[in-house]
Design a protein around this motif. Structure first.
Motif, PDB file in Angstrom:
ATOM      1  N   LEU A   5    -113.533  15.036 -15.772  1.00  7.56           N
ATOM      2  CA  LEU A   5    -112.752  13.904 -15.616  1.00  7.56           C
ATOM      3  C   LEU A   5    -113.804  12.854 -15.098  1.00  7.56           C
ATOM      4  O   LEU A   5    -113.524  11.720 -16.094  1.00  7.56           O
ATOM      5  CB  LEU A   5    -112.288  13.890 -14.234  1.00  7.56           C
ATOM      6  N   PHE A   6    -114.566  13.034 -14.710  1.00  6.70           N
ATOM      7  CA  PHE A   6    -115.734  12.020 -14.581  1.00  6.70           C
ATOM      8  C   PHE A   6    -116.777  12.132 -15.363  1.00  6.70           C
ATOM      9  O   PHE A   6    -117.450  10.613 -15.429  1.00  6.70           O
ATOM     10  CB  PHE A   6    -116.788  12.827 -13.165  1.00  6.70           C
ATOM     11  N   ILE A   9    -115.040   9.404 -17.273  1.00  7.04           N
ATOM     12  CA  ILE A   9    -115.478   7.586 -16.585  1.00  7.04           C
ATOM     13  C   ILE A   9    -116.225   7.128 -16.763  1.00  7.04           C
ATOM     14  O   ILE A   9    -116.311   5.950 -17.967  1.00  7.04           O
ATOM     15  CB  ILE A   9    -114.473   7.527 -15.742  1.00  7.04           C
ATOM     16  N   ARG A  29    -114.554   2.711  -7.929  1.00  9.86           N
ATOM     17  CA  ARG A  29    -113.786   3.039  -6.880  1.00  9.86           C
ATOM     18  C   ARG A  29    -112.646   3.927  -6.971  1.00  9.86           C
ATOM     19  O   ARG A  29    -112.299   4.375  -7.912  1.00  9.86           O
ATOM     20  CB  ARG A  29    -112.920   1.329  -6.748  1.00  9.86           C
ATOM     21  N   ASP A  30    -112.589   4.546  -5.687  1.00  7.96           N
ATOM     22  CA  ASP A  30    -111.590   6.067  -5.592  1.00  7.96           C
ATOM     23  C   ASP A  30    -110.205   4.762  -6.048  1.00  7.96           C
ATOM     24  O   ASP A  30    -109.834   4.250  -5.172  1.00  7.96           O
ATOM     25  CB  ASP A  30    -111.951   6.293  -4.175  1.00  7.96           C
ATOM     26  N   ILE A  31    -109.520   6.677  -6.429  1.00  7.28           N
ATOM     27  CA  ILE A  31    -107.771   5.588  -6.657  1.00  7.28           C
ATOM     28  C   ILE A  31    -107.084   6.209  -5.446  1.00  7.28           C
ATOM     29  O   ILE A  31    -106.212   5.104  -6.020  1.00  7.28           O
ATOM     30  CB  ILE A  31    -107.869   6.754  -8.210  1.00  7.28           C
ATOM     31  N   HIS A  32    -107.478   7.017  -4.847  1.00  5.61           N
ATOM     32  CA  HIS A  32    -107.518   6.879  -3.784  1.00  5.61           C
ATOM     33  C   HIS A  32    -107.762   6.150  -2.836  1.00  5.61           C
ATOM     34  O   HIS A  32    -108.010   7.809  -1.263  1.00  5.61           O
ATOM     35  CB  HIS A  32    -105.994   8.755  -3.615  1.00  5.61           C
ATOM     36  N   LEU A  40    -117.130   5.667  -5.402  1.00  6.31           N
ATOM     37  CA  LEU A  40    -117.339   7.102  -5.756  1.00  6.31           C
ATOM     38  C   LEU A  40    -118.395   6.817  -6.456  1.00  6.31           C
ATOM     39  O   LEU A  40    -118.723   6.047  -7.533  1.00  6.31           O
ATOM     40  CB  LEU A  40    -115.816   7.876  -6.736  1.00  6.31           C
ATOM     41  N   GLY A  93    -113.464  20.386   0.791  1.00  7.03           N
ATOM     42  CA  GLY A  93    -112.336  19.906   0.015  1.00  7.03           C
ATOM     43  C   GLY A  93    -112.584  18.941  -0.881  1.00  7.03           C
ATOM     44  O   GLY A  93    -112.110  17.721  -1.920  1.00  7.03           O
ATOM     45  N   HIS A 100    -120.663  13.720  -5.934  1.00  5.56           N
ATOM     46  CA  HIS A 100    -120.164  12.446  -5.725  1.00  5.56           C
ATOM     47  C   HIS A 100    -119.968  12.259  -4.578  1.00  5.56           C
ATOM     48  O   HIS A 100    -119.656  13.043  -3.855  1.00  5.56           O
ATOM     49  CB  HIS A 100    -118.646  12.019  -6.751  1.00  5.56           C
ATOM     50  N   HIS A 102    -118.450  10.004  -2.010  1.00  7.73           N
ATOM     51  CA  HIS A 102    -117.936   8.962  -1.759  1.00  7.73           C
ATOM     52  C   HIS A 102    -118.886   8.301  -0.018  1.00  7.73           C
ATOM     53  O   HIS A 102    -119.188   8.287   0.222  1.00  7.73           O
ATOM     54  CB  HIS A 102    -116.655   9.623  -0.453  1.00  7.73           C
TER      55      HIS A 102
HETATM   56  P1  AMP Z   1    -113.192  14.926  -3.640  1.00  6.39           P
HETATM   57  O1  AMP Z   1    -111.873  15.433  -3.167  1.00  6.39           O
HETATM   58  O2  AMP Z   1    -114.122  15.003  -2.557  1.00  6.39           O
HETATM   59  O3  AMP Z   1    -113.627  16.131  -4.883  1.00  6.39           O
HETATM   60  O4  AMP Z   1    -113.340  13.633  -4.339  1.00  6.39           O
HETATM   61  C1  AMP Z   1    -112.826  13.189  -5.428  1.00  6.39           C
HETATM   62  C2  AMP Z   1    -112.026  12.260  -5.543  1.00  6.39           C
HETATM   63  O5  AMP Z   1    -111.959  11.570  -6.821  1.00  6.39           O
HETATM   64  C3  AMP Z   1    -110.892  11.530  -4.899  1.00  6.39           C
HETATM   65  O6  AMP Z   1    -111.387  10.973  -3.438  1.00  6.39           O
HETATM   66  C4  AMP Z   1    -110.185  10.758  -5.834  1.00  6.39           C
HETATM   67  O7  AMP Z   1    -108.973  10.232  -4.910  1.00  6.39           O
HETATM   68  C5  AMP Z   1    -110.811  10.528  -6.668  1.00  6.39           C
HETATM   69  N1  AMP Z   1    -110.458  10.170  -8.149  1.00  6.39           N
HETATM   70  C6  AMP Z   1    -109.838  11.424  -8.726  1.00  6.39           C
HETATM   71  N2  AMP Z   1    -109.115  11.038  -9.199  1.00  6.39           N
HETATM   72  C7  AMP Z   1    -109.889   9.790 -10.532  1.00  6.39           C
HETATM   73  C8  AMP Z   1    -109.715   8.849 -10.808  1.00  6.39           C
HETATM   74  N3  AMP Z   1    -109.224   9.200 -12.147  1.00  6.39           N
HETATM   75  N4  AMP Z   1    -110.427   7.161 -11.087  1.00  6.39           N
HETATM   76  C9  AMP Z   1    -111.017   7.313  -9.377  1.00  6.39           C
HETATM   77  N5  AMP Z   1    -110.627   8.414  -8.549  1.00  6.39           N
HETATM   78  C10 AMP Z   1    -110.372   9.708  -8.667  1.00  6.39           C
END
Ligand code: AMP
Length: 114
Positions: A5-6, A9, A29-32, A40, A93, A100, A102
């Protein structure tokens, strides 16, 4: 690697809210978001986890933290403080297997983290 995914992006195949990029690092920006500022910071190079770092990646880690300082100032969170976190492996987690960091700011954080 194509299914990362990254990486998608970074390549622009998947839309990301990119806030910083240079030759080795991209930040979006983190999506959530878990804080008012949740960015990120990722290397352009695909590295699955912290345990996959190689000798030649040491400079890249400096590039990432330099990007973090730039972002902290740019996003107005340097004065109050902020947190930079990396999750390595399932127990911590990690859900996306492209390394990446955070960057979280804009609120107070407790310690230890949950
Ligand atoms: P981790 O759990 O440390 O691997 O963090 C992965 C992060 O990626 C989580 O905080 C997700 O919210 C974030 N994330 C997942 N998909 C996307 C996306 N398409 N764009 C931005 N952030 C994302």
């Amino acid at each position: 690697m194509n299914s990362c995914l990254f990486c998608s992006i970074i390549k622009g195949d998947v839309k990301g809210d990119i806030v910083y990029q240079d030759e080795s690092v991209v930040a979006f920006r983190d999506i959530h978001p878990k804080a008012p500022v949740h960015i990120l910071i990722v290397p352009r190079k695909h590295i699955a986890t912290l345990l996959d770092l190689e000798q030649g990646d040491k400079g890249l880690m400096g590039d990432i933290f330099y990007a973090a300082t730039r972002l902290a100032k740019d996003k107005g969170i340097s004065e109050d403080g902020f947190r930079v976190v990396l999750n390595c492996g399932p127990g911590a987690g990690q859900s996306v297997y492209h390394i990446h960091f955070h960057m979280l700011g804009g609120r107070s954080f407790s310690w230890p983290p949950g």
